[in-house]
Design an enzyme around this catalytic site. Structure first.
Site, PDB file in Angstrom:
ATOM      1  N   GLU A  51       0.866  -1.188   0.000  1.00 37.13           N
ATOM      2  CA  GLU A  51       0.000   0.000   0.000  1.00 37.13           C
ATOM      3  C   GLU A  51       0.893   1.226   0.000  1.00 37.13           C
ATOM      4  O   GLU A  51       1.971   1.221   0.603  1.00 37.13           O
ATOM      5  CB  GLU A  51      -0.899   0.005   1.238  1.00 37.13           C
ATOM      6  CG  GLU A  51      -1.729   1.287   1.341  1.00 37.13           C
ATOM      7  CD  GLU A  51      -2.847   1.220   2.372  1.00 37.13           C
ATOM      8  OE1 GLU A  51      -2.783   0.381   3.277  1.00 37.13           O
ATOM      9  OE2 GLU A  51      -3.782   2.033   2.247  1.00 37.13           O
ATOM     10  N   CYS A 250      -6.582   0.778   2.936  1.00 36.59           N
ATOM     11  CA  CYS A 250      -7.595   1.842   2.948  1.00 36.59           C
ATOM     12  C   CYS A 250      -7.486   2.774   1.750  1.00 36.59           C
ATOM     13  O   CYS A 250      -8.435   3.491   1.432  1.00 36.59           O
ATOM     14  CB  CYS A 250      -7.475   2.666   4.220  1.00 36.59           C
ATOM     15  SG  CYS A 250      -7.874   1.736   5.703  1.00 36.59           S
ATOM     16  N   ASN A 381     -11.933  -3.310   0.513  1.00 34.65           N
ATOM     17  CA  ASN A 381     -10.861  -3.556   1.481  1.00 34.65           C
ATOM     18  C   ASN A 381     -11.485  -3.875   2.834  1.00 34.65           C
ATOM     19  O   ASN A 381     -12.090  -4.922   2.993  1.00 34.65           O
ATOM     20  CB  ASN A 381      -9.916  -2.349   1.553  1.00 34.65           C
ATOM     21  CG  ASN A 381      -8.865  -2.514   2.637  1.00 34.65           C
ATOM     22  OD1 ASN A 381      -8.261  -3.577   2.749  1.00 34.65           O
ATOM     23  ND2 ASN A 381      -8.657  -1.514   3.466  1.00 34.65           N
ATOM     24  N   GLU A 382     -11.401  -2.951   3.781  1.00 35.24           N
ATOM     25  CA  GLU A 382     -12.003  -3.242   5.095  1.00 35.24           C
ATOM     26  C   GLU A 382     -13.423  -2.697   5.112  1.00 35.24           C
ATOM     27  O   GLU A 382     -13.726  -1.770   5.863  1.00 35.24           O
ATOM     28  CB  GLU A 382     -11.169  -2.617   6.205  1.00 35.24           C
ATOM     29  CG  GLU A 382      -9.934  -3.427   6.520  1.00 35.24           C
ATOM     30  CD  GLU A 382      -9.136  -2.863   7.695  1.00 35.24           C
ATOM     31  OE1 GLU A 382      -9.370  -1.706   8.090  1.00 35.24           O
ATOM     32  OE2 GLU A 382      -8.254  -3.584   8.192  1.00 35.24           O
TER      33      GLU A 382
HETATM   34  O1  AHR Z   1      -2.077  -1.525   6.854  1.00 34.06           O
HETATM   35  C1  AHR Z   1      -2.543  -0.268   7.250  1.00 34.06           C
HETATM   36  C2  AHR Z   1      -4.047  -0.184   7.203  1.00 34.06           C
HETATM   37  O2  AHR Z   1      -4.608  -1.053   8.121  1.00 34.06           O
HETATM   38  C3  AHR Z   1      -4.674  -0.596   5.910  1.00 34.06           C
HETATM   39  O3  AHR Z   1      -4.702   0.430   4.994  1.00 34.06           O
HETATM   40  C4  AHR Z   1      -6.064  -0.961   6.315  1.00 34.06           C
HETATM   41  O4  AHR Z   1      -6.638  -1.904   5.458  1.00 34.06           O
HETATM   42  C5  AHR Z   1      -5.903  -1.434   7.733  1.00 34.06           C
HETATM   43  O5  AHR Z   1      -6.805  -0.824   8.568  1.00 34.06           O
END
Ligand code: AHR
Length: 663
Positions: A51, A250, A381-382
């Site tokens: 990321e 994220c 993602n989340e």
């Molecule tokens: O890895 C950091 C963050 O942690 C990521 O962006 C997210 O998916 C998780 O909350």
């Protein structure tokens, strides 16, 4: 929780020393049956999660040294300084041609007059926390220019903190036809500097427009122009990861939907990739990073190329029509979700379609006529809640109708338990989802305690992707989290449970991957970098050992007829590699005392000599660092084997791998 660990936590907060209980009779015998296959280990099993956080891409993996090269940051001259004794009001102007070019609207106009030396008129770029410059390496400068009035010479200089010039070149832009032209020059640096700057000074009389002012080292990964930092990619390649997940995290979701990651805006010529603010710019008030943007120089084409280079299966994660639920939680109405779904369908065509398809043609024109062999994709993602399920259903139908063989990765939210997790996990399992993405950022004791987490999962149900995990020495998002030997050891113990349940867990990746020491927002991270160096943490060493010694099939390994998952702080898993005909046993001793074990191997005959690989430190606080990058690193020893018996003394706080050829 095993008794040793509980005692450790209670008495010393996990950092002290605790004596082990006396070994039970027969507890020192471990039984391995190399003929008793318990699972198939997927080639994708151990991968990496990328990321653009912590200046992982811009300022990190993407080797561009000039910050705000196209003047598109919200503050157009952020990172730049205008200087000179001859400079008058209006000599430097930021122009915006939005009506003609909405993607890259801004450029710099310089009115050069009577300039003869560096002190007369110059602009200086500070780089991303400086520019890392290496002695003897060539640097490639390039710029897009448009001449309004000829007569300007550009001088490019790299300067150290004392003002000394450590590399320079000059060029004369002379194409005065209408439009934008590229000028390029290469030059060698004659010193190594951690935080250099680039000065561009002007000579002569004339008016010149400048955009995409760029400087790359020539020693990028595979020597690609405008490419990636070789040392950082090398650390990934060294792990031989089974997959690479990108672009997050994220960042996929964005603070709001307008800031979501849109892959189509990240391909094609770099000057046509529309910059966006990086969501980590403002995410943490305690770690504000106002100069953090995404240029997308590392875009989806480059991600696929990187995956191919390091032999990893690509795993793109796409926005599910939902912005980050920790931020705005914006949702696209279901009635307007089609463009999002279309992006997913088009991505499969971009990756796999032949050069006659619309998006396959784009890929081919970018230089990769062969498909990228995309086999899986994540939707969301989340994300959590019924809103996610509602949107996911639409994506799933559209993708499976057109591409039934593409495996879909679905979110189970932010945590490995609780109501949100339960709703998604239950619903997705009922739907027979292909793969469910679980995340756990937890303290080390959680990892030790959860080595059996997957023992109770149904091997015939949906598969698990442990998509983001990392032991937190303090707590999630704390700036005090460290990558130390305790975090790594706890992950090694937990990972025995992932491997032992390889019929359930198809993939796993530590997160986040990279962090720049001067520009991070989130810790812990797998690999730390500065402008010149990169090192793998203790956690990296664990991930690498698992990935390099993976095996093809899990086999039975028991102590007193039970799985070895925490009793006496011992954790174990065993596999065979059908390709190399090797037996691979992984053991974690999480107590402060050695443990003597006799491993009896049945089912296969063993060679008389094997290998013992040990990752160990007596100090749970031990860390790797720029000064001592291999402080905690694997040691390899020869191992003599007597018939079917392997005698081992497992060192205190150790992760040990036994590797033996089977006859
Ligand atoms: O890895 C950091 C963050 O942690 C990521 O962006 C997210 O998916 C998780 O909350």
């Amino acid at each position: 929780m095993n008794s040793i660990l509980r005692k450790t936590i209670v008495t010393t907060g996990l950092t002290g020393i605790v004596l082990s209980a006396a070994a039970q009779k027969n507890d020192n015998i471990i039984n391995v049956n190399a003929a008793k296959i318990t699972s198939t280990i997927q080639p994708t099993m151990w991968g990496v999660f990328f990321e653009d956080i912590n200046m992982g891409a811009d300022g990190g993996l993407y080797a561009e040294l000039v910050k705000n090269r196209s003047f598109e940051f919200d503050t157009p001259l952020m990172g730049w300084k205008m200087n000179g004794g001859k400079v008058k009001e209006g000599d430097f102007l930021v122009l915006n041609r939005k009506a003609a070019d909405s993607v890259n609207p801004r450029f710099l106009r310089v009115n050069v007059h009577d300039a003869q030396r560096a002190g007369d008129m110059s602009i200086t770029n500070e780089g991303f926390r400086g520019m890392g410059i290496k002695k003897g390496v060539d640097y490639n400068f390039s710029v897009l220019y448009s001449l309004q009035k000829t007569g300007v010479i550009l001088h490019v200089e790299l300067i150290d903190s004392t003002g000394k010039i450590v590399g320079s070149t000059s060029l004369t832009p002379n194409d005065n036809s209408e439009g934008w032209h590229r000028a390029e020059a290469s030059f060698a640096a004659d010193a190594t500097v951690m935080k250099a700057k680039m000065r561009l000074w002007f000579e002569g009389n004339g008016v010149i427009d400048l955009d995409m002012i760029s400087l790359f080292p020539s020693d990028t990964w595979k020597g690609r122009k405008g490419g990636l930092r070789a040392d950082m990619v090398q650390l990934l390649a060294d792990m031989k990861p089974g997959f690479i997940r990108f672009p997050g995290g994220c960042i996929v979701e964005g603070r709001d939907l307008s800031q979501r990651y849109q892959w189509k805006k990240t391909i094609g010529p770099v000057e046509d990739r529309q910059l966006s603010i990086n969501r980590w710019n403002t995410e943490f008030a305690h770690r504000l990073t106002p100069d953090y943007y995404q240029t997308f120089g590392l875009g989806f084409y480059e991600y696929f190329q990187l995956a191919e280079d390091i032999g990893a299966s690509p795993l793109p994660i796409l926005n599910a029509g939902m912005a980050c639920q920790f931020n705005t939680a914006e949702l696209v109405p279901v009635s307007q979700i089609d463009p999002y779904v279309q992006d997913a369908l088009d991505l499969i065509e971009f990756a796999n379609g032949d050069a006659n398809t619309r998006w396959g043609k784009v890929r081919a024109e970018m230089g990769h006529p062969a498909p990228f062999n995309l086999k899986m994709m994540g939707i969301g993602n989340e994300n959590w809640g019924p809103q996610y399920l509602e949107r996911l259903k639409i994506f799933t139908k559209a993708i499976k109708d057109k591409y039934p063989d593409i495996l879909l990765v679905n979110s189970s939210g932010t945590d490995p338990n609780g109501e949100r997790f339960q709703l998604l996990n239950d619903s997705l399992r009922k739907w027979k989802a292909d793969i469910i993405d679980e995340h756990y950022y937890r303290r080390p004791e959680w990892f030790f305690q959860n080595a059996k987490r997957y023992d109770s999962y149904d091997p015939n149900g949906s598969k698990v992707f442990a998509g983001e995990y990392a032991a937190q020495s303090d707590k999630t998002v704390s700036v005090d989290n460290k990558n130390n030997w305790l975090t790594a050891l706890s992950e090694a113990a937990f990972m025995t449970g992932l491997e032992r349940n390889a019929d359930v867990v198809y993939m796993a990746s530590y997160a986040p991957l990279f962090a720049h020491i001067d520009a991070w927002q989130w810790t812990p991270d797998l690999i730390w970098v500065n402008n010149l160096q990169a090192y793998g943490t203790t956690d990296y060493q664990v991930q690498k050992l698992y990935a390099l010694h993976k095996g093809t099939n899990g086999i039975s390994i028991l102590q007193n007829g039970e799985e070895i998952a925490g009793k006496d702080s011992l954790y174990a898993t065993a596999a065979i590699d059908k390709n190399t005909n090797e037996l691979i046993i992984k053991l974690v001793n999480a107590q402060d005392k050695p443990q003597v074990k006799q491993i009896q191997v049945d089912g296969k005959k063993l060679a008389a000599n094997g290998k013992l690989i040990t990752l160990q430190s007596d100090d749970l606080n031990a860390m790797n660092s720029f000064e001592n990058p291999m402080n905690v690193s694997p040691k390899e020893d020869a191992l003599a084997i007597k018939g079917k018996q392997i005698n081992l003394t497992l060192k205190p706080y150790s992760f040990t791998i036994v590797k033996v050829k089977m006859l």
